[in-house]
Design a protein around this motif. Structure first.
Motif, PDB file in Angstrom:
ATOM      1  N   TRP A  54      31.725 -14.348  64.315  1.00  0.00           N
ATOM      2  CA  TRP A  54      31.815 -12.995  63.765  1.00  0.00           C
ATOM      3  C   TRP A  54      30.487 -12.257  63.912  1.00  0.00           C
ATOM      4  N   VAL A  86      46.958 -15.584  64.470  1.00  0.00           N
ATOM      5  CA  VAL A  86      46.396 -14.252  64.682  1.00  0.00           C
ATOM      6  C   VAL A  86      46.136 -13.576  63.336  1.00  0.00           C
ATOM      7  N   ARG A  90      42.448 -12.376  61.854  1.00  0.00           N
ATOM      8  CA  ARG A  90      42.167 -11.016  61.362  1.00  0.00           C
ATOM      9  C   ARG A  90      41.693 -11.057  59.911  1.00  0.00           C
ATOM     10  N   GLU A  91      42.343 -11.871  59.073  1.00  0.00           N
ATOM     11  CA  GLU A  91      41.940 -11.998  57.672  1.00  0.00           C
ATOM     12  C   GLU A  91      40.520 -12.567  57.566  1.00  0.00           C
ATOM     13  N   ASP A  94      38.090  -9.810  58.456  1.00  0.00           N
ATOM     14  CA  ASP A  94      38.051  -8.831  57.368  1.00  0.00           C
ATOM     15  C   ASP A  94      37.244  -9.363  56.187  1.00  0.00           C
ATOM     16  N   MET A 124      37.755  -0.671  64.184  1.00  0.00           N
ATOM     17  CA  MET A 124      38.390  -1.823  63.556  1.00  0.00           C
ATOM     18  C   MET A 124      39.867  -1.552  63.278  1.00  0.00           C
ATOM     19  N   ASP A 128      42.977  -4.829  68.446  1.00  0.00           N
ATOM     20  CA  ASP A 128      44.103  -5.714  68.711  1.00  0.00           C
ATOM     21  C   ASP A 128      43.615  -7.153  68.741  1.00  0.00           C
ATOM     22  N   VAL A 129      44.378  -8.049  68.114  1.00  0.00           N
ATOM     23  CA  VAL A 129      44.106  -9.466  68.168  1.00  0.00           C
ATOM     24  C   VAL A 129      45.340 -10.117  68.796  1.00  0.00           C
TER      25      VAL A 129
END
Length: 137
Positions: A54, A86, A90-91, A94, A124, A128-129
């Motif tokens: 990250w 996925v 993303r979580e 975040d 953000m 796309d992930v």
């Protein structure tokens, strides 16, 4: 580094796999001026290195030379046991972002951190992930 080339009837695409090792990352900016899109690949199994991933991904997100380019985050190794989905990827990002914002001391400058006039938040929101697997496609 590996290079790939695909020729279509009216277009030629060049791909550069620059690798993510710490000492190789210093060459990434040399490719930014000729770049038209970025695909950032992370190992969805290696949860121990997610924080480092990250940090590096955030540098890419905040690079002024890449700010208006399409960016795709690929979560690799989706076929492996224990791979983050996925949604979990993303979580995780975040949560990392929220933690970084809460510890940010406000010394970042535009284009380098959180106070960039909303461009980072807009980027953000459109990120796309995609999950991928070399074995399963």
């Amino acid at each position: 580094m590996s290079v790939g080339k695909i020729s279509l009837p009216s277009t030629t695409l060049h791909f550069f796999d620059l690798g993510g090792q710490r000492d190789i990352r210093s060459i990434w900016p040399k490719y930014y001026d000729e770049c038209h899109a970025v695909v950032f690949v992370l190992d969805a199994v290696d949860q121990a290195r997610l924080s480092e991933t990250w940090e590096v991904f955030d540098e890419v997100l905040n690079s002024p030379r890449l700010l208006n380019l399409p960016l795709l985050l690929l979560a690799n190794k989706q076929d492996a046991p224990g791979s983050l989905s996925v949604a979990e990827i993303r979580e995780s990002f975040d949560a990392w972002t929220r933690a970084k914002r809460s510890t940010d001391d406000g010394e970042n400058t535009p284009g380098e951190g959180w106070d960039d006039g909303g461009a980072r938040d807009e980027r953000m929101a459109s990120l796309d992930v995609m999950g991928v697997s070399a074995l399963e496609g």
